[in-house]
Design a protein around this motif. Structure first.
Motif, mmCIF file in Angstrom:
data_model
loop_
_atom_site.group_PDB
_atom_site.id
_atom_site.type_symbol
_atom_site.label_atom_id
_atom_site.label_comp_id
_atom_site.label_asym_id
_atom_site.label_seq_id
_atom_site.Cartn_x
_atom_site.Cartn_y
_atom_site.Cartn_z
ATOM 1 N N TYR A 378 0.882 -1.500 -0.173
ATOM 2 C CA TYR A 378 -0.111 -0.327 -0.142
ATOM 3 C C TYR A 378 0.808 0.918 0.077
ATOM 4 C CZ TYR A 378 -4.033 -2.391 1.157
ATOM 5 O OH TYR A 378 -5.686 -2.797 0.597
ATOM 6 N N ASP A 379 0.264 1.898 -0.268
ATOM 7 C CA ASP A 379 1.284 3.437 -0.885
ATOM 8 C C ASP A 379 0.106 4.814 -0.386
ATOM 9 O OD1 ASP A 379 2.736 5.583 -1.260
ATOM 10 O OD2 ASP A 379 2.420 5.666 -2.999
ATOM 11 N N GLY A 380 -0.588 3.822 0.271
ATOM 12 C CA GLY A 380 -1.847 5.233 1.412
ATOM 13 C C GLY A 380 -2.445 4.997 1.265
ATOM 14 N N PRO A 381 -3.533 4.777 2.171
ATOM 15 C CA PRO A 381 -4.822 4.315 2.509
ATOM 16 C C PRO A 381 -5.599 3.124 1.514
ATOM 17 C CG PRO A 381 -5.417 5.840 3.266
ATOM 18 C CD PRO A 381 -3.661 6.014 2.838
ATOM 19 N N ALA A 382 -5.736 4.075 0.185
ATOM 20 C CA ALA A 382 -6.480 4.144 -0.447
ATOM 21 C C ALA A 382 -5.530 4.144 -2.097
ATOM 22 C CB ALA A 382 -7.262 5.928 -0.891
ATOM 23 N N THR A 383 -4.357 3.480 -2.219
ATOM 24 C CA THR A 383 -3.771 3.591 -3.151
ATOM 25 C C THR A 383 -2.612 2.471 -3.188
ATOM 26 O OG1 THR A 383 -3.252 5.204 -3.970
ATOM 27 C CG2 THR A 383 -1.879 4.391 -4.860
ATOM 28 N N LEU A 384 -2.660 1.255 -4.079
ATOM 29 C CA LEU A 384 -2.041 0.206 -4.318
ATOM 30 C C LEU A 384 -0.650 0.471 -5.502
ATOM 31 C CD1 LEU A 384 -4.214 -2.778 -4.307
ATOM 32 C CD2 LEU A 384 -3.480 -2.202 -2.274
ATOM 33 N N GLN A 431 -3.771 2.834 -16.696
ATOM 34 C CA GLN A 431 -4.985 3.819 -17.316
ATOM 35 C C GLN A 431 -6.337 3.541 -17.332
ATOM 36 O OE1 GLN A 431 -2.810 5.751 -20.768
ATOM 37 N NE2 GLN A 431 -1.069 7.065 -19.394
ATOM 38 N N ARG A 432 -6.937 3.015 -17.683
ATOM 39 C CA ARG A 432 -7.879 2.362 -18.204
ATOM 40 C C ARG A 432 -8.150 2.645 -16.708
ATOM 41 N NH1 ARG A 432 -9.896 1.965 -23.360
ATOM 42 N NH2 ARG A 432 -12.239 1.792 -21.723
ATOM 43 N N HIS A 433 -7.717 2.107 -15.876
ATOM 44 C CA HIS A 433 -8.012 1.123 -14.171
ATOM 45 C C HIS A 433 -7.501 2.328 -13.303
ATOM 46 C CE1 HIS A 433 -8.233 -2.803 -15.673
ATOM 47 N NE2 HIS A 433 -8.349 -3.475 -14.608
ATOM 48 N N GLY A 434 -7.278 2.927 -13.892
ATOM 49 C CA GLY A 434 -7.464 5.197 -13.065
ATOM 50 C C GLY A 434 -5.825 4.940 -12.702
ATOM 51 N N GLY A 435 -4.743 3.945 -12.876
ATOM 52 C CA GLY A 435 -3.503 3.983 -12.069
ATOM 53 C C GLY A 435 -2.534 4.950 -13.232
ATOM 54 N N ARG A 436 -1.007 4.557 -12.456
ATOM 55 C CA ARG A 436 -0.284 5.171 -13.341
ATOM 56 C C ARG A 436 1.103 4.448 -13.236
ATOM 57 N NH1 ARG A 436 3.509 8.957 -10.509
ATOM 58 N NH2 ARG A 436 2.903 8.917 -9.121
ATOM 59 N N LEU A 437 1.804 4.467 -14.293
ATOM 60 C CA LEU A 437 2.673 3.325 -14.487
ATOM 61 C C LEU A 437 4.646 4.744 -14.653
ATOM 62 C CD1 LEU A 437 5.087 1.180 -15.209
ATOM 63 C CD2 LEU A 437 3.835 1.662 -17.466
ATOM 64 N N ALA A 449 9.780 -1.018 -12.356
ATOM 65 C CA ALA A 449 8.527 -0.325 -13.007
ATOM 66 C C ALA A 449 7.948 0.042 -11.666
ATOM 67 C CB ALA A 449 8.021 -0.736 -14.191
ATOM 68 N N THR A 450 7.415 0.791 -11.304
ATOM 69 C CA THR A 450 5.925 1.482 -10.251
ATOM 70 C C THR A 450 4.555 1.103 -10.564
ATOM 71 O OG1 THR A 450 7.385 2.025 -9.636
ATOM 72 C CG2 THR A 450 5.968 2.369 -8.162
ATOM 73 N N VAL A 451 3.628 0.840 -9.724
ATOM 74 C CA VAL A 451 2.729 0.577 -10.833
ATOM 75 C C VAL A 451 1.537 0.683 -9.610
ATOM 76 C CG1 VAL A 451 0.396 0.222 -11.659
ATOM 77 C CG2 VAL A 451 2.719 -0.998 -12.782
ATOM 78 N N TRP A 452 0.943 2.323 -9.073
ATOM 79 C CA TRP A 452 0.121 3.440 -8.375
ATOM 80 C C TRP A 452 -1.000 2.355 -8.870
ATOM 81 C CZ3 TRP A 452 4.540 5.304 -9.515
ATOM 82 C CH2 TRP A 452 5.213 5.346 -8.906
#
Length: 458
Positions: A378-384, A431-437, A449-452
């Motif tokens: 977890y990178d915060g309570p609402a971010t994997l 990006q389609r899942h609302g994340g960031r690479l 490679a980091t994915v949020w």
């Protein structure tokens, strides 16, 4: 209706409403002032008649002395009537005066009271009660305010002509100002009309850079920049795709033509078929990758809650099967301090998420000279967060700037299997899942490679 006509019409209606309201106020104020002024004049005339006739007692004696009935008439068509204490008519300035309205108001008047009322036509009247030596007299005076009504008529005519003229001027002013206000819009429209697919590099003028039209032009320019970038990416993709597809197709066609012309025995034919099969498999794999990229850009099914750690475990199993000699480790990062239920839950498509993570693991295992570490946390309570680190040759800053372009391959990828579609596909899925690479790399030190991704509440 054109916007210019709408603006002109609304401007004209607003100005007309203001003019009519102001004119009505002026007319009403003048009409009220005229009525009050004339009522005061009638009251003054009634007071004068009282002083001349009632106080001296001339009505009681019935002798007017040197006064004649018409001597007290000072207003246009003035009529004076005086009633005595018994309610009888004691004096009238003319014999043909209609006493009906006077007699109707007679009971209501008391000494010191004054009442104003209208009679036939534009004739106005005032009634006044007067006490003389304990006896009550009532005086009625009526007349026509010819001068006042003439002035009010002139004022109404002047206001009417003024409003008509002001309406014509407001229409012209509305037409002019609407045109001036929409001139930048017309300019933007002309500039936008000259932009086509072959001239996406053009930009709209942002004018003074401060008003709403400048903001609109700025938004259009940003959209054009995005379109230009998308068109360039599409052209680059088509160029690379045609090149990549042409190679296996040329190999397959050439091998089959050679086999058809020269293979006279079974071993030679089998060798040609083997080469053709390799080219067909290469073509099939490339086509599947292109279809996966198109699927990531298309409409996705409704997301469901999925466990990201399970998707990562499945991707690790696929990677271990493909690279049996490569060590792939799994670690868990920071977890929430207090939670209820399952962790690593997120809304998404499990198949696409597994594909994205497998592409990252495939790149890491393909180029790494040591173990590959995959960490989920977890990178915060609402971010994997998923981090995949290798110890491969790394990428230069120039290569990192192009790494997300479809079919782009870095210098270190020459001679290794792949088509340059894994990272673009992964980025679009994320990006389609609302994340960031994000990829960080240094030449000779490896790549991370980091994915949020957004997590469901725990």
């Amino acid at each position: 209706m054109l916007i210019r006509n709408k603006l002109m019409l609304r401007f004209t209606l607003v100005v007309l409403a203001i003019q009519v309201s102001f004119s009505a106020f002026i007319y009403y104020f003048n009409a009220s002032t005229r009525a009050q002024r004339f009522e005061h004049r009638l009251g003054t005339s009634a007071t004068l008649a009282t002083r001349l006739l009632v106080r001296p007692g001339k009505l009681e004696t019935g002798q007017l002395g040197s006064l004649r009935r018409r001597d007290l008439v000072t207003l246009p068509n003035e009529q004076i009537s005086i009633y005595g204490p018994d309610g009888g008519l004691r004096y009238s300035s003319a014999d043909d005066i209609d006493q009906t309205l006077n007699q109707a108001h007679l009971p209501a008047l008391r000494p010191g009271q004054q009442v104003a009322f209208a009679t036939a036509g534009r004739r106005e009247a005032v009634g006044m009660g007067y006490d003389h030596e304990g006896e009550q007299y009532t005086i009625f005076v009526s007349a026509e305010d010819q001068v006042g009504w003439a002035r009010l008529h002139q004022l109404g005519l002047l206001l009417l002509v003024g409003n008509v003229g002001a309406l014509a001027l407001s229409i012209l002013a509305g037409w002019y100002f609407a045109g001036a206000a929409l001139a930048p819009v017309a300019r933007i429209s002309r500039q936008a009309g000259r932009i086509s697919a072959s001239s996406l590099g053009r930009r709209l003028s942002e004018g003074n850079g401060r008003d709403e039209l400048a903001q609109l032009a700025r938004v259009f320019n940003e959209m054009l920049a995005g379109l230009e970038q998308a068109f360039e990416a599409q052209k680059s993709f088509l160029a690379h795709a045609s090149h990549e597809l042409r190679t296996p197709l040329t190999t397959l066609t050439g091998t089959l033509e050679t086999a058809l012309a020269y293979d006279n025995n079974l071993p030679a034919a089998r060798e040609s078929l083997a080469h053709s099969l390799d080219a067909a498999r290469h073509l099939q794999s490339l086509t599947a990758s292109l279809l996966a990229l198109a699927k990531a850009d298309g409409t996705l099914p409704a997301f469901k809650p999925v466990r990201l750690d399970e998707c990562l475990n499945q991707a690790l199993d696929f990677a271990r099967a493909k690279y049996p000699g490569r060590e792939l480790r799994l670690a868990f990062g920071t977890l929430p301090e207090a939670f209820e239920g399952d962790v690593f839950m997120m809304p998404g498509n499990a198949e696409l998420l597994t594909t994205a993570l497998l592409n990252l693991l495939d790149n890491a295992a393909k180029y790494s000279v040591g173990p590959v570490l995959a960490e989920v946390g977890y990178d915060g309570p609402a971010t994997l967060r998923v981090r995949i680190t290798d110890v491969g040759p790394g990428l230069s800053p120039e290569e990192l700037s192009h790494i997300y372009e479809p079919l782009y391959r870095a210098a270190g990828a020459v001679g290794r299997p792949g088509y340059g579609l894994g990272l673009p596909l992964t980025q679009r899925i994320v990006q389609r899942h609302g994340g960031r690479l994000k990829l960080t790399s240094a030449v000779g030190e490896g790549t991370t490679a980091t994915v949020w991704l957004p997590a469901l509440p725990v």
